[in-house]
Design an enzyme around this catalytic site. Structure first.
Site, PDB file in Angstrom:
ATOM      1  N   CYS A 209       0.872  -1.193   0.000  1.00 48.44           N
ATOM      2  CA  CYS A 209       0.000   0.000   0.000  1.00 48.44           C
ATOM      3  C   CYS A 209       0.900   1.231   0.000  1.00 48.44           C
ATOM      4  O   CYS A 209       0.945   1.991   0.971  1.00 48.44           O
ATOM      5  CB  CYS A 209      -0.913  -0.001   1.216  1.00 48.44           C
ATOM      6  SG  CYS A 209      -1.860  -1.524   1.444  1.00 48.44           S
ATOM      7  N   ALA A 210       1.603   1.431  -1.097  1.00 42.86           N
ATOM      8  CA  ALA A 210       2.704   2.399  -1.136  1.00 42.86           C
ATOM      9  C   ALA A 210       2.246   3.844  -1.105  1.00 42.86           C
ATOM     10  O   ALA A 210       2.995   4.726  -0.670  1.00 42.86           O
ATOM     11  CB  ALA A 210       3.563   2.153  -2.378  1.00 42.86           C
ATOM     12  N   GLY A 213       4.591   6.913  -1.653  1.00 41.44           N
ATOM     13  CA  GLY A 213       5.914   6.307  -1.621  1.00 41.44           C
ATOM     14  C   GLY A 213       6.882   6.748  -0.556  1.00 41.44           C
ATOM     15  O   GLY A 213       8.070   6.457  -0.657  1.00 41.44           O
ATOM     16  N   GLY A 214       6.409   7.400   0.501  1.00 41.07           N
ATOM     17  CA  GLY A 214       7.341   7.814   1.549  1.00 41.07           C
ATOM     18  C   GLY A 214       8.082   6.646   2.169  1.00 41.07           C
ATOM     19  O   GLY A 214       9.302   6.690   2.347  1.00 41.07           O
ATOM     20  N   LYS A 215       7.372   5.571   2.480  1.00 41.81           N
ATOM     21  CA  LYS A 215       8.023   4.400   3.074  1.00 41.81           C
ATOM     22  C   LYS A 215       8.827   3.635   2.019  1.00 41.81           C
ATOM     23  O   LYS A 215       9.866   3.049   2.325  1.00 41.81           O
ATOM     24  CB  LYS A 215       6.980   3.502   3.739  1.00 41.81           C
ATOM     25  CG  LYS A 215       6.312   4.150   4.952  1.00 41.81           C
ATOM     26  CD  LYS A 215       5.304   3.227   5.603  1.00 41.81           C
ATOM     27  CE  LYS A 215       4.702   3.879   6.844  1.00 41.81           C
ATOM     28  NZ  LYS A 215       3.901   5.087   6.519  1.00 41.81           N
ATOM     29  N   ASP A 233      -0.219   0.132  -5.390  1.00 41.77           N
ATOM     30  CA  ASP A 233      -1.339   0.799  -4.742  1.00 41.77           C
ATOM     31  C   ASP A 233      -2.517   0.807  -5.709  1.00 41.77           C
ATOM     32  O   ASP A 233      -2.332   0.656  -6.924  1.00 41.77           O
ATOM     33  CB  ASP A 233      -0.977   2.233  -4.338  1.00 41.77           C
ATOM     34  CG  ASP A 233      -1.836   2.752  -3.194  1.00 41.77           C
ATOM     35  OD1 ASP A 233      -1.384   2.671  -2.032  1.00 41.77           O
ATOM     36  OD2 ASP A 233      -2.961   3.216  -3.443  1.00 41.77           O
ATOM     37  N   ASP A 281       1.140  -1.122   4.850  1.00 45.87           N
ATOM     38  CA  ASP A 281       0.776   0.116   5.548  1.00 45.87           C
ATOM     39  C   ASP A 281      -0.720   0.290   5.316  1.00 45.87           C
ATOM     40  O   ASP A 281      -1.150   1.005   4.414  1.00 45.87           O
ATOM     41  CB  ASP A 281       1.585   1.281   4.975  1.00 45.87           C
ATOM     42  CG  ASP A 281       1.295   2.595   5.687  1.00 45.87           C
ATOM     43  OD1 ASP A 281       0.564   2.578   6.693  1.00 45.87           O
ATOM     44  OD2 ASP A 281       1.783   3.646   5.224  1.00 45.87           O
ATOM     45  N   CYS A 334      -1.540   3.457  11.193  1.00 42.55           N
ATOM     46  CA  CYS A 334      -1.373   4.699  11.966  1.00 42.55           C
ATOM     47  C   CYS A 334      -2.627   4.898  12.815  1.00 42.55           C
ATOM     48  O   CYS A 334      -3.230   5.969  12.829  1.00 42.55           O
ATOM     49  CB  CYS A 334      -1.098   5.895  11.060  1.00 42.55           C
ATOM     50  SG  CYS A 334      -2.260   6.102   9.704  1.00 42.55           S
TER      51      CYS A 334
END
Length: 393
Positions: A209-210, A213-215, A233, A281, A334
């Site tokens: 679940c990009a 793309g931060g992770k 995604d 994520d 989160c």
């Protein structure tokens, strides 16, 4: 703008934000930007003051306020400089009628506060969810190191190995280091979630679940651009932002794949049982990010939460089919609700014989179920649940 006119502008904005929260409209930041785009006469000080009033009022209310005026009257119960500005003069709000009532305070709608309490998020921890968040950066190890990078302002070292912290509002996107890809904006908790993947050079990893793309970029740096890294995604708009970000960061190992909702494994069929690690994520209630998006707690209801729970379980099922024997499935949300974190992991392990949870050695967080929980109150990060699951050999 006179102070009273600023209050009236904040009330008008709050009306729009409340309506958008209830009906699935644009986020508060976008509504504020559009409001001032149509009112170019407002100077920078006015815009800043109105914005601060808006967010202070949002944070002061627990349940959804009946109106922007009621939300501002709730803020007036906390800030005694507000009520005298209801004077009806010029462009200010009309005087308060004796029959008017302020919106209710609290942390969130009552049903959501109850779920937080059931997840052992006490009063102090819950209140910290509405503090203003700092600005965290991740130093991109593909291009430089945290101890040697030169920035216009010194940052505070945080527990994430490549993390630096600055005051909220620091305009880092104007810095040369950001333009050259030496730094990325990423909360310290998000950086620790990536650390939990334990990505190593030469591995095969899928960020299921990009999003934007931060992770993914953090994983590429940990892999030193060696191996293969798939970022997938279902959101075309968000995923399209990853490629230019990857070029700026020098992350050459990333491949993006747009997924078809409900048919995710069709696009990922060639990767079945091939990944050393899969990061999920998962879409969630976002209770851990209220410091940044305080109106998000008004967007959630029981029906939406149920849909999120179903989606999370489905993503765990998909991810488990992509991990090779003995590989890792890292599940994060989160959210601070056990329903979305510890309970989801327990349900998955009960239904999948041979899978096991691994202990995580992170520099922050506390054990929660078979994972780790980060909170703003204890760790100074956004709220996260993180678990690492090992597939049977």
């Amino acid at each position: 703008m006179r102070p009273s006119a600023r209050v009236q502008a904040a009330i008008e904005l709050l009306d729009s934000i409340i309506d958008a929260a209830v009906n699935g409209g644009a986020p508060a930041d976008r509504l504020i930007a559009e409001y001032f785009k149509q009112r170019r006469y407002a100077g920078s000080k006015d815009r800043r003051a109105v914005r601060e009033l808006v967010y202070a009022a949002i944070r002061a209310c627990g349940p959804v306020p009946p109106s922007g005026r009621a939300a501002m009257l709730r803020l007036a119960e906390i800030d005694d400089t507000i009520l005298p500005l209801f004077d009806g003069e010029g462009h200010g709000p009309e005087p308060v009628d004796e029959s008017e009532t302020a919106a209710n305070g609290g942390v969130a709608p009552v049903w959501l506060e109850q779920l937080l309490d059931q997840s052992d998020i006490g009063e102090e921890e819950a209140s910290a969810l509405l503090d203003r968040a700092p600005l965290d950066l991740r130093v991109n190890s593909l291009k430089t190191e945290r101890d040697s990078i030169e920035l216009p302002e010194p940052g505070e070292h945080i527990s994430a190995p490549n993390g630096l912290r600055f005051t909220a509002g620091t305009n880092v996107e104007q810095w040369d280091a950001w333009k050259s890809g030496q730094i990325e904006i990423q909360d310290g908790g998000s950086q620790l979630a990536c650390q939990a993947v334990n990505a190593r050079p030469g591995e095969s990893i899928i960020d299921l679940c990009a999003g934007a793309g931060g992770k993914t970029l953090s994983l590429a740096a940990a892999m030193e651009n060696k191996g293969w890294l798939v970022a997938s995604d279902i959101d075309r708009g968000r995923l399209s932002k990853l490629e230019p970000r990857a070029r700026r960061a020098g992350a050459s190992v990333v491949e993006t794949i747009l997924l078809d909702p409900g048919k995710e494994l069709d696009r990922l069929s060639e990767y079945r049982a091939k990944a050393d690690a899969v990061l999920i994520d998962a879409p969630c209630s976002g209770t851990g990010t209220w410091r940044r998006n305080p109106e998000a707690r008004w967007r959630l209801d029981n029906q939406r939460l149920e849909r999120l729970l179903t989606s999370q379980a489905k993503l765990l099922e998909i991810g488990s089919q992509l991990v090779k024997p003995g590989g890792r499935l890292v599940y994060i949300t989160c959210s601070l609700l056990d329903l979305e974190g510890a309970d989801q992991v327990d349900t998955f392990l009960a239904a999948n014989s041979g899978w096991s949870a691994e202990a995580l050695a992170l520099p922050a967080g506390r054990e929660r179920g078979k994972g780790i929980r980060l909170t703003p109150f204890h760790d100074g990060t956004d709220g996260f649940f993180i678990a690492s699951l090992r597939s049977p050999c």
